[in-house]
Write a protein that holds these residues in place. Structure first.
Motif, PDB file in Angstrom:
ATOM      1  N   UNK A 289      -2.027  15.381  36.935  1.00  0.00           N
ATOM      2  CA  UNK A 289      -1.712  16.517  38.036  1.00  0.00           C
ATOM      3  C   UNK A 289      -1.071  17.640  37.678  1.00  0.00           C
ATOM      4  N   UNK A 290      -0.066  17.590  36.726  1.00  0.00           N
ATOM      5  CA  UNK A 290       0.755  18.977  36.481  1.00  0.00           C
ATOM      6  C   UNK A 290       0.138  19.419  35.206  1.00  0.00           C
ATOM      7  N   UNK A 291      -0.559  18.948  34.397  1.00  0.00           N
ATOM      8  CA  UNK A 291      -1.175  19.626  33.489  1.00  0.00           C
ATOM      9  C   UNK A 291      -2.150  20.675  33.791  1.00  0.00           C
ATOM     10  N   UNK A 292      -2.015  21.954  33.805  1.00  0.00           N
ATOM     11  CA  UNK A 292      -2.799  22.853  34.228  1.00  0.00           C
ATOM     12  C   UNK A 292      -2.361  23.496  35.680  1.00  0.00           C
ATOM     13  N   UNK A 293      -1.543  22.739  36.198  1.00  0.00           N
ATOM     14  CA  UNK A 293      -1.032  23.369  37.589  1.00  0.00           C
ATOM     15  C   UNK A 293      -0.210  24.603  37.201  1.00  0.00           C
ATOM     16  N   UNK A 294      -0.705  25.703  37.978  1.00  0.00           N
ATOM     17  CA  UNK A 294      -0.347  27.109  37.739  1.00  0.00           C
ATOM     18  C   UNK A 294       1.288  27.173  37.961  1.00  0.00           C
ATOM     19  N   UNK A 295       1.757  26.589  38.984  1.00  0.00           N
ATOM     20  CA  UNK A 295       3.116  26.530  39.461  1.00  0.00           C
ATOM     21  C   UNK A 295       4.007  26.066  38.385  1.00  0.00           C
ATOM     22  N   UNK A 296       3.754  24.919  37.905  1.00  0.00           N
ATOM     23  CA  UNK A 296       4.340  24.186  36.803  1.00  0.00           C
ATOM     24  C   UNK A 296       4.611  24.715  35.777  1.00  0.00           C
ATOM     25  N   UNK A 297       3.170  25.540  35.175  1.00  0.00           N
ATOM     26  CA  UNK A 297       3.195  26.075  33.897  1.00  0.00           C
ATOM     27  C   UNK A 297       3.983  27.282  33.649  1.00  0.00           C
ATOM     28  N   UNK A 591       7.532  36.270  46.839  1.00  0.00           N
ATOM     29  CA  UNK A 591       7.899  36.576  45.461  1.00  0.00           C
ATOM     30  C   UNK A 591       7.773  35.663  44.423  1.00  0.00           C
ATOM     31  N   UNK A 592       6.961  35.975  43.323  1.00  0.00           N
ATOM     32  CA  UNK A 592       6.934  35.092  42.293  1.00  0.00           C
ATOM     33  C   UNK A 592       8.229  34.783  41.494  1.00  0.00           C
ATOM     34  N   UNK A 593       8.972  33.833  41.520  1.00  0.00           N
ATOM     35  CA  UNK A 593      10.351  33.715  40.774  1.00  0.00           C
ATOM     36  C   UNK A 593      10.110  32.729  39.613  1.00  0.00           C
ATOM     37  N   UNK A 594       8.770  32.591  39.172  1.00  0.00           N
ATOM     38  CA  UNK A 594       8.568  31.878  37.972  1.00  0.00           C
ATOM     39  C   UNK A 594       9.093  32.322  36.555  1.00  0.00           C
ATOM     40  N   UNK A 595       9.204  31.757  35.598  1.00  0.00           N
ATOM     41  CA  UNK A 595       9.412  32.300  34.290  1.00  0.00           C
ATOM     42  C   UNK A 595       8.377  33.158  33.991  1.00  0.00           C
ATOM     43  N   UNK A 596       7.342  33.012  34.006  1.00  0.00           N
ATOM     44  CA  UNK A 596       6.054  33.693  33.635  1.00  0.00           C
ATOM     45  C   UNK A 596       5.419  34.079  35.112  1.00  0.00           C
ATOM     46  N   UNK A 597       4.576  35.065  34.954  1.00  0.00           N
ATOM     47  CA  UNK A 597       3.498  35.480  36.132  1.00  0.00           C
ATOM     48  C   UNK A 597       2.334  34.480  35.720  1.00  0.00           C
ATOM     49  N   UNK A 598       1.759  33.915  36.935  1.00  0.00           N
ATOM     50  CA  UNK A 598       0.631  33.012  36.995  1.00  0.00           C
ATOM     51  C   UNK A 598      -0.548  33.934  36.655  1.00  0.00           C
ATOM     52  N   UNK A 599      -0.712  35.189  37.285  1.00  0.00           N
ATOM     53  CA  UNK A 599      -1.818  36.226  37.008  1.00  0.00           C
ATOM     54  C   UNK A 599      -1.779  36.432  35.327  1.00  0.00           C
ATOM     55  N   UNK A 600      -0.486  36.621  34.820  1.00  0.00           N
ATOM     56  CA  UNK A 600      -0.794  37.106  33.420  1.00  0.00           C
ATOM     57  C   UNK A 600      -1.131  35.909  32.448  1.00  0.00           C
ATOM     58  N   UNK A 601      -1.049  34.714  32.935  1.00  0.00           N
ATOM     59  CA  UNK A 601      -1.293  33.625  32.208  1.00  0.00           C
ATOM     60  C   UNK A 601      -2.797  33.555  32.205  1.00  0.00           C
ATOM     61  N   UNK A 602      -3.448  33.902  33.265  1.00  0.00           N
ATOM     62  CA  UNK A 602      -4.899  33.969  33.480  1.00  0.00           C
ATOM     63  C   UNK A 602      -5.560  34.936  32.749  1.00  0.00           C
ATOM     64  N   UNK A 603      -4.935  36.241  32.678  1.00  0.00           N
ATOM     65  CA  UNK A 603      -5.512  37.419  31.804  1.00  0.00           C
ATOM     66  C   UNK A 603      -5.334  37.196  30.406  1.00  0.00           C
ATOM     67  N   UNK A 604      -4.426  36.396  29.869  1.00  0.00           N
ATOM     68  CA  UNK A 604      -4.291  36.061  28.578  1.00  0.00           C
ATOM     69  C   UNK A 604      -5.305  35.048  27.964  1.00  0.00           C
TER      70      UNK A 604
END
Length: 649
Positions: A289-297, A591-604
């Motif tokens: 479940x955590x593999x691919x989870x955008x929040x976790x990644x 506010x997205x407080x993750x180390x990386x932005x989820x939308x940036x991971x998708x754009x990559x």
């Protein structure tokens, strides 16, 4: 002489065996009862179609369906253990029936065939255990927190099988057995014992010792099952049997709230329903479940696996408030409700329902909401939209203002639901205008609600504010039911999902179509003709609420294929496994407080296709991805599918 063997050969401790068997059974039963009592503390939950559930369950378990056991290595390992122990259990029952009731089941051809099956099944189970151990501890473990319980279970089960084969080998070595070839694994052990030079006299003593050790190990293992991770062998199949037949993301139903009723959701364990409590024991902590989870990644403090295991760990503290004492608020607000965890879960655990129920448990006080969404809720409550914009002033500045209004026409074929973003947010207003261009070009009898359209309440509900959502739902249903139309058309999957799947509970049952489906119908019916494009390469992002929630995957792709000269390039892990843009579940307001932005991971991910345009079919995705493309300074555009079609008219 008829083929058979002496039961309990070289053993005179049957009474001792029965005493330990009784103790094991009592301990096992107490554990099972305690588990069931724990589940019973939850809220009631009705299940239907029991016969259909039973057929699907038997089919799934018998075939070890690939949807449950993904990956051939794991599937075959579990198949070996599963079927190995089924045959071994059957053989043990046959021996017990013959010993207790004198029914000659262990004689003749039946004895020979069963002896062969027992040996091969035991060997199969041992191989499965070794494969499981290899996958966990040698070949790139799924995660690094395997517990002592995990290793101990593998060691115990393997030891039970190994000592069983030693017992068979010692018996064959010590006595003349004309049918030893029907027990090939036992015969192999007998040959190894013979090569060791063990005397016959000593072999009898060793056999007796191992028999008692094997017996204690077996009954100890049985007694341990309800208190260990291996209890999933009961809880997981039961959870599969009781799996929800509703679409992914379906929330726990809430009765219509009265003015004085405030408490909904789950602030304590007993406020979960019975199946949600069962799921805590069913979870095998496989980590899928955590593999691919955008929040976790992205580095947010959420892992669906850890959340379930944390709740399980504290399940005995029934009176302990869950929020902040067991699960942090920051963890709850990290979820985008994308649904990928539920697609990947092999035993159908419903993570979204649990997280939203916990969010609902927060909302007894307005102070429990994150600061940034206080104003969103206030604006929606007072003005009907998240920004608190004045409806008339916004629409007076739009081309949309000239669109036919439903309140003027009273009856139309299509009611175009613009949604909050399509009405008020500048990037999505262009999508609304493109869609209106398409409708007018096709000669469709349509209208919009204009100022009478309020927020559908999607984010509100998934953020846990059920009371405000129901208020919006009733007001919108009252408005919609005052007009006559055949179809509601929307370009936002969040509106689409809410109008289609949530509103029927509040008296609003409508034919709802997403604009990708409707545009495809217009193209194939010849009502719009598309001209040659500029030969761009495009890649399509599957919106979570369109794809995983509503299984609409083909329509947007078929629309893109209908545009002459356009080349569609697929991202890796698309459709059901597509990555989230990070905006769902109300996350767009937090506010997205993750180390990386989820939308940036998708754009990559999209950039790897080398496409010119990143196409979406969702208002939230379009806004988020447009911002990501701009911030990443990549040579790629972000467009909605309607914009491409309008450009090709």
């Amino acid at each position: 002489m008829e083929a058979t063997r002496q039961l309990y050969w070289n053993i005179d401790g049957k009474s001792t065996m029965y005493a330990f068997a009784l103790i094991a059974l009592v301990v096992f039963t107490i554990g099972i009862i305690n588990k069931i009592r724990g589940w019973q503390q939850g809220r009631a939950l009705a299940f239907d179609n029991l016969s259909l559930r039973l057929r699907e369950f038997i089919s799934t378990m018998a075939r070890h369906d690939q949807g449950v056991f993904r990956g051939k290595f794991r599937r075959y390992a579990h198949l070996g253990i599963f079927y190995g122990f089924i045959v071994l259990t059957f053989g043990t029952l046959v021996i017990a029936i013959q010993d207790h009731f004198g029914i000659p089941l262990f004689y003749g051809l039946k004895y020979l065939v069963l002896s062969l099956l027992l040996d091969l099944s035991g060997l199969l189970a041992m191989v499965g255990i070794l494969m499981a151990a290899y996958k966990r501890y040698i070949d790139k473990p799924d995660h690094e927190d395997y517990t002592l319980d995990d290793a101990l279970l593998l060691i115990i089960v393997f030891s039970i099988l190994l000592t069983g084969f030693f017992l068979e080998g010692l018996r064959i070595y010590s006595v003349y057995d004309p049918w030893a070839w029907w027990s090939p694994v036992g015969l192999f052990f007998a040959l190894m014992i013979q090569l060791s030079g063990l005397s016959t006299e000593l072999s009898l003593a060793v056999h007796a010792f191992i028999w008692y050790f094997h017996m204690l190990l077996t009954f100890g293992f049985i007694a341990y099952i309800p208190y260990s991770k291996l209890f999933h062998m009961f809880a997981s199949p039961l959870n599969i049997f009781l799996k929800s037949n509703s679409p992914i993301g379906t929330l726990t139903p809430v009765d219509c709230l009265s003015e004085g009723e405030k408490r909904v959701g789950a602030g304590y364990y007993y406020e979960f329903n019975k199946k949600q409590l069962l799921e805590l024991d069913a979870c095998i902590s496989c980590g899928r479940c955590q593999k691919g989870c955008p929040a976790h990644l992205s580095g947010r403090p959420l892992s669906p696996r850890v959340l379930v295991q944390t709740l399980k760990k504290h399940a005995n503290k029934k009176a302990t408030p869950l929020i902040d004492q067991v699960i942090s608020q920051e963890t709850l607000w990290s979820c985008t409700t994308c649904g990928l965890c539920e697609v990947k879960c092999p035993i159908y655990i419903e993570h979204i329902k649990r997280i939203v129920d916990l969010r609902r448990g927060l909302t007894s006080s307005d102070n429990d909401f994150p600061v940034e969404i206080h104003s969103v809720f206030n604006n929606i409550s007072e003005s009907g939209n998240p920004w608190g914009n004045n409806v008339r002033s916004v629409f007076s500045n739009l081309e949309l203002a000239s669109s036919p209004q439903q309140w003027e026409k009273k009856q139309t074929d299509v009611l175009y639901w613009l949604g909050c973003y399509g009405s008020y947010e500048s990037r999505n207003q262009k999508v609304s205008q493109s869609m209106i261009t398409i409708l007018e070009k096709a000669g469709i009898d349509y209208a919009v609600l204009g100022g009478k359209e309020k927020c559908c309440g999607d984010s509100v509900r998934r953020l846990g504010n059920e009371k405000l959502f129901q208020q919006l739902a009733y007001e919108n249903v009252k408005t919609l039911n005052g007009y006559k139309f055949k179809t509601i058309l929307t370009h936002c999957p969040h509106c689409f999902n809410t109008l289609k799947n949530d509103y029927p509970q509040f008296g609003g049952s409508y034919q709802v179509m997403h604009h990708s489906e409707y545009i495809l119908e217009l193209i194939r019916s010849g009502r719009i003709i598309l001209k040659e494009s500029n030969g761009s390469k495009v890649t399509f992002h599957d919106p979570c609420y369109l794809g995983r929630y509503n299984q609409v995957y083909n329509a947007p792709r078929e629309v893109l294929k209908e545009i002459p000269g356009l080349e569609l390039l697929e991202m890796k892990n698309n459709q059901g496994m597509a990555f989230c843009c990070g905006s769902g579940g109300g996350s767009i307001w937090i506010e997205d407080k993750g180390d990386k932005k989820i939308h940036s991971l998708l754009v990559k991910k999209a950039m790897r296709t080398e496409a010119d345009i990143l196409v979406s079919a969702c208002s939230l995705c379009l806004k988020t991805l447009s911002e990501a493309v701009s911030s990443e300074s990549v040579d790629m555009q972000s467009k909605d599918i309607a914009e491409l079609v309008a450009d090709a008219l």
